[in-house]
Design a protein around this motif. Structure first.
Motif, short mmCIF file in Angstrom:
data_model
loop_
_atom_site.label_atom_id
_atom_site.label_comp_id
_atom_site.label_asym_id
_atom_site.label_seq_id
_atom_site.Cartn_x
_atom_site.Cartn_y
_atom_site.Cartn_z
N SER A 63 0.86 -1.03 -0.07
CA SER A 63 -0.16 -0.15 -0.03
C SER A 63 0.98 1.21 -0.04
O SER A 63 1.84 1.20 0.64
CB SER A 63 -0.86 0.10 1.19
OG SER A 63 -1.63 -1.23 1.36
N ARG A 64 0.71 2.27 -0.92
CA ARG A 64 1.43 3.28 -1.01
C ARG A 64 0.64 4.49 -0.58
O ARG A 64 1.07 5.90 -0.60
CB ARG A 64 1.74 3.40 -2.66
CG ARG A 64 2.54 2.53 -3.07
CD ARG A 64 4.11 2.30 -2.15
NE ARG A 64 4.95 1.52 -2.59
CZ ARG A 64 5.22 0.39 -1.87
NH1 ARG A 64 4.44 0.25 -0.90
NH2 ARG A 64 5.90 -0.45 -2.44
N GLY A 65 -0.61 4.51 -0.17
CA GLY A 65 -1.32 5.77 0.20
C GLY A 65 -2.57 5.17 0.97
O GLY A 65 -2.91 4.20 0.90
N GLY A 66 -3.22 6.26 1.69
CA GLY A 66 -4.48 5.99 1.80
C GLY A 66 -4.68 5.04 3.21
O GLY A 66 -3.82 5.06 4.12
N LEU A 67 -5.76 4.31 3.33
CA LEU A 67 -6.04 3.79 4.49
C LEU A 67 -4.82 2.61 5.01
O LEU A 67 -4.59 2.43 6.07
CB LEU A 67 -7.39 2.96 4.58
CG LEU A 67 -7.84 2.28 5.87
CD1 LEU A 67 -7.87 3.09 7.12
CD2 LEU A 67 -9.06 1.66 5.61
#
Length: 775
Positions: free
Chosen positions: A88-92
Motif C-alpha cells: 500500500s502506497r497511500g490512503g487507509l
C-alpha cells in the motif's frame, strides 16, 4: 470504523501463517536468540556484572518479542499487519501499516558477527584478555526463519598488581599521594577499563579542586605491563610530556566582572559600578539586583584558589534561583606572563521575564463526586524588591455540586462555593537566620570539618491567606492563615523544610438550624467543626534516589506539632497541662503531635515497563487542651491518588459507615492511616502507557466515639477492615505532564462481612481523571 476493525481482524487471521512474505529471497527472518552458553569462567560478582553487559550487547529483539525479551516471543501480530499492507502506497492501507504494523527483523540486520566482535572487546575491557565469542545460525530447510546462538568463552581474568602515578608536577604529585587512600583502583582487583577511567577522572577532579584550572583527564594516559607477573597487570598513570606550563600550576581567582542583562545575552551594557574586587555592569539608574544577592551564593570568590566543585555549585545555585534565563561563567588569565597565576572571571546573568500573569478557568470534576466551575487569577513578580524575591498573589473561587455516589452507591445533593486569596513572598536566603548559618559555617571550618555543599539556594517563604467556604443550606466557614517556612537542600537529592510558625484561625461565620441540630447530635462533628486557633510547627525531610539507579526510591517524613510551647507557657502561669478550653485570641487552641511518612519504590522490569510499590502511613494524637485533632489535620482515604475504587472520604474510619450520605465526607476521617498500592505500568505504544493496580487502606480513630461505632483502631482487625480495590488505567505522557484515567473496581468494603461484598457491580466502580502519577 467498525468495517475498518473487521478488515484488520480478518487480515490478521488470514496472514497469521505468512510471517516471511516480506523477507527478501537472500535473507531470513530473525526469530530470536537461543540461550547463550558461557565457558571457562569463575563465578563472582565481577563475572555476573560482566555477564549482564554481555547479555545486553548480544540482545536483539525479534518481531513479537515478549516484554522486549530476545528469547521469548508471542504471535507477531504487528508483522502480520505490515505484511498484509506492505504494497500500500497511500490512503487507509498505508496508515494501517505505519500505525499498527512493524517491518520484519532480518538476520542481515542482526549481524551476529558484529555483535560477537563487540562482546570480545567488552571482555578485554573487563580484564578477560583471552576471551572470545562464537555463534551459530540455526535454520531449517522448510523455513525461512533463523535463530542465533552465541557461545562466550571468558578465559583467564587479569587482576591489578600495582598502580603508580608518574611524571606529574611536584605539587600535583604531593596532592595525589595525600589522597592515595581514596583511589578506585585496588590491588588484586579485576583489571577493568571503566574503573581505570573513573580513577583518571577522580585525579582530574582532585587536581582541579586544588587550583589546577587547566588540567583535563586526557592529560594523563595509562601504560599497562602484562608480562612481569603472569595474570597480573602493572599500571602507570603517566602525566603527558610537553604540556603547556599553565596546566601544571595552581590558579587563583582575581577580579569579578558581574554583568546583569534584562533582555538578552547580546544586550549592550553602559553603566558601571565598582566595589572592591567586583565590577557590576548594567543598564539603568541603579543595579537591577543588589550585588550581595548574587555574590552570597558564589563559592568562587576573589582571592580564593580555583575549585571545580565551587564553580559547579556557583552555576547550580544561581540557576536554581529561578530568576535568570541564562547564567554563564567565563575565566581569563590576568596577563600572558609565564608566572601569571590569577584568573579574572566574568559572570553573565540574563534576567528572566519579570512578570507572570495567568487566568485559569476550568470545569472541575472531583473524585468526591462533585463538579463545578472554578477560576484562579494569579500574578507573579520576580525580583520584586531587588533582592531576588518572588512575589505571588492569587485570587480564587469555585462552585461545586454533588453528582457522584458513595461507597454503597447512594447519591446526595450538597452544593457549595468557596473563594479566597493568598499573598506570598519567597526570598532566596534564610531570613532571620543568616548570621546563625554563617557562624556555624565558620565554626566547622575552624575545626577542619567539611562544609556541606548546597545544590540550590536556601529559601524563606512568608505567606498569608484568607478563605471562605460556604455549604449551601448548612454553614459558612472562614479560615485565616499565615506561615513562615525555610527550605534547604543539604544534598542534591535531600530536601529539608522547616516551618517554625504556622498559624491558622478557623471560625464558623454562619450555621443553619438544620446543621446545628446535626452537629449537636455528633460529639465528633461538634469538636471538628468548632471555632479554633491552630499554632503549628512542622518539619519535613525527603529523599529521592539518583536517576541513574535501576530501582529508585522516594521517601518523605513529616513531623508536626501544635501549641505545645504555648501550653508550657500556660503551665508557667499556673494552668494545668490537662486543662481543657484554654484559649488564644478568644478561641480554644488545638494541641497535637502528628507523624506521616510516604515511601515508594520502582522496579524497572523492562526498558518500557515498571512495577511501582507505595506505602503511606500516619498518626495524629490530640491531647492536653484538645480531645480531637483539627479537621484539616485528620487523615482520609479514597480518590484518584489513594484507593481508586472509592471516592474521597467515602471509607472508614474502621468499620464505621455513615448513615447520612450527604454529610458522610465530614465524619469519614480518622487519627491513623495505613495505605498500600501496587501498580504495573507497561508501555502500550508511543507515549501511551497502561496500568494495572491494586489498592488497599483505611483510616481509624484512636478514641472511641458513640456516634461512630467500629471506628477505633484494633490491631487484630486491621486486615479485615482494609478497603480493597483493583482496576486498570491509561496514561498519556506529554513529557512535561501526564494525563491519567483510572477505572477502579472495589473488592471489599470494611463495614460488611465477606470478601466481595457489594450489592451491585455498578456500585463498586469509580472513574478518576487526573494529572500526574498517583505516587
Amino acid at each position: 470504523m467498525k468495517n475498518t476493525l473487521y478488515i484488520i481482524i480478518c487480515v490478521m487471521v488470514l496472514v497469521g501463517c505468512s510471517s516471511t512474505s516480506s523477507v527478501p529471497e537472500d535473507d531470513k527472518l530473525f526469530t530470536g536468540l537461543r540461550k547463550t552458553e558461557y565457558e571457562n569462567y569463575v563465578a563472582c560478582d565481577h563475572f555476573y556484572s560482566t555477564q549482564e553487559e554481555v547479555e545486553a550487547a548480544l540482545a536483539t529483539t525479534p518481531n513479537g518479542a515478549l516484554f522486549d525479551s530476545p528469547y521469548h516471543r508471542m504471535p507477531p501480530y504487528r508483522l502480520w499487519i505490515y505484511n498484509a499492507f506492505q504494497h500500500s502506497r497511500g490512503g487507509l492501507g498505508k496508515w494501517i501499516r505505519t500505525t499498527f504494523g512493524k517491518p520484519p527483523v532480518l538476520l542481515s540486520a542482526v549481524n551476529p558477527a558484529l555483535h560477537s566482535q563487540v562482546v570480545k572487546e567488552l571482555l578485554r575491557a573487563r580484564g578477560y584478555f583471552s576471551g572470545y565469542v562464537n555463534y551459530d545460525v540455526l535454520t531449517s530447510d522448510s523455513s525461512r526463519t533463523a535463530k542465533v546462538k552465541y557461545n562466550v568463552n571468558f578465559g583467564d581474568l587479569y587482576t591489578i598488581d600495582t598502580l603508580t602515578y608518574t611524571n606529574f608536577p611536584e605539587e600535583a604529585q604531593k596532592i595525589i599521594e595525600e589522597n592515595a587512600s581514596k583511589s578506585l583502583v585496588k590491588k588484586d582487583a579485576p583489571f577493568d577499563v571503566t574503573v581505570l577511567e573513573a580513577e583518571r577522572t577522580r585525579i582530574s577532579t582532585l587536581l582541579r579542586n586544588k587550583g589546577f584550572f587547566y588540567y583535563q583527564p586526557s592529560y594523563a594516559t595509562y601504560l599497562a605491563d602484562t608480562i612481569a607477573e603472569p595474570g597480573e597487570v602493572s599500571v602507570r598513570l603517566h602525566y603527558a610530556d610537553s604540556l603547556p606550563d599553565e596546566v601544571g600550576r595552581k590558579w587563583y581567582i582575581g577580579h569579578v566582572n558581574l554583568e546583569m542583562r534584562k533582555q538578552s545575552a547580546l544586550e549592550q551594557l553602559r553603566d558601571t559600578t565598582h566595589r572592591r574586587n567586583y565590577t557590576i555592569v548594567y543598564n539603568g539608574k541603579r543595579e537591577p539586583m543588589r550585588r550581595s544577592v548574587i555574590t552570597r551564593d558564589m563559592r568562587i570568590r576573589p582571592g580564593r584558589m580555583y575549585s571545580y566543585d565551587a564553580y559547579q555549585q556557583t552555576i547550580n545555585t544561581l540557576t536554581a534561583k529561578g530568576l535568570f534565563s541564562r547564567v554563564d561563567l567565563s575565566f581569563a588569565p590576568r596577563d600572558t606572563s609565564k608566572t601569571c597565576d590569577t584568573l579574572d572571571i566574568t559572570l553573565n546573568c540574563v534576567f528572566d521575564k519579570p512578570y507572570d500573569v495567568y487566568l485559569e478557568g476550568n470545569l472541575v470534576g472531583k473524585t468526591t463526586g462533585r463538579v463545578g466551575p472554578g477560576l484562579n487569577l494569579g500574578f507573579v513578580k520576580r525580583n520584586a524588591f531587588r533582592g531576588g524575591e518572588k512575589l505571588t498573589v492569587n485570587l480564587k473561587g469555585s462552585y461545586e455540586w454533588q453528582t457522584g455516589h458513595q461507597a454503597d452507591g447512594s447519591s446526595s445533593k450538597f452544593n457549595s462555593y468557596e473563594y479566597g486569596a493568598d499573598v506570598s513572598v519567597e526570598m532566596p536566603r534564610l531570613m532571620f537566620l543568616n548570621s546563625l548559618t554563617r557562624r556555624l559555617r565558620r565554626m566547622r571550618r575552624a575545626k577542619g570539618k567539611h562544609v556541606y555543599i548546597r545544590y540550590a539556594p536556601p529559601t524563606t517563604l512568608i505567606k498569608g491567606s484568607f478563605d471562605v467556604l460556604n455549604r449551601s443550606g448548612f454553614f459558612q466557614r472562614h479560615i485565616v492563615s499565615g506561615e513562615l517556612t525555610y527550605k534547604t537542600h543539604s544534598r542534591v537529592l535531600v530536601h529539608h523544610q522547616f516551618s517554625p510558625l504556622i498559624i491558622q484561625y478557623e471560625y464558623m461565620k454562619h450555621m443553619t438550624p438544620a446543621f446545628t441540630e446535626l452537629v449537636n447530635k455528633s460529639p465528633y462533628l461538634l469538636v471538628a467543626m468548632s471555632d479554633q486557633f491552630v499554632p503549628k510547627m512542622r518539619y519535613s525531610f525527603s529523599y529521592q534516589s539518583p536517576a541513574r539507579l535501576h530501582n529508585p526510591i522516594f521517601w518523605q517524613v513529616t513531623l508536626s506539632e501544635a501549641a505545645n510551647l504555648l501550653s508550657l507557657g500556660y503551665m508557667a502561669f499556673g494552668e494545668k497541662w490537662t486543662d481543657k478550653e484554654k484559649t488564644m485570641f478568644k478561641n480554644p487552641y488545638a494541641q497535637f503531635l502528628k507523624v506521616e511518612t510516604d515511601y515508594s519504590k520502582t522496579w524497572q522490569l523492562t526498558e518500557h515497563s515498571k512495577l511501582v510499590g507505595h506505602v503511606n502511613m500516619g498518626v495524629v494524637w490530640a491531647y492536653g487542651n484538645a480531645i480531637s485533632a483539627p479537621y484539616s489535620e485528620q487523615f482520609y482515604v479514597g480518590g484518584a491518588n489513594s484507593i481508586r475504587a472509592f471516592n474521597v472520604r467515602s471509607i472508614g474510619p474502621g468499620r464505621y459507615h455513615a448513615k447520612t450520605s450527604y454529610l458522610s465526607y465530614l465524619d469519614q476521617t480518622g487519627d491513623m492511616k495505613l495505605q498500600a498500592n501496587l501498580e504495573y505500568r507497561p508501555r502500550l505504544f508511543g507515549n501511551l502507557y497502561g496500568a494495572l493496580f491494586l489498592d488497599a487502606g483505611n483510616v481509624w480513630t484512636l478514641r472511641s466515639y458513640s456516634d461512630r461505632p467500629g471506628a477505633v483502631f484494633k490491631p487484630k482487625n486491621i486486615l479485615k477492615e482494609m478497603a480493597l480495590g483493583t482496576g486498570i488505567g491509561i496514561r498519556y505522557d506529554l513529557d512535561f505532564f501526564v494525563l491519567r484515567l483510572d477505572w477502579g473496581i472495589g473488592l471489599h468494603l470494611p463495614y460488611r462481612n465477606g470478601f466481595y461484598n457489594f450489592d451491585r457491580f455498578k456500585d463498586s466502580q469509580s472513574l478518576h481523571f487526573a494529572i500526574g502519577y498517583p505516587f
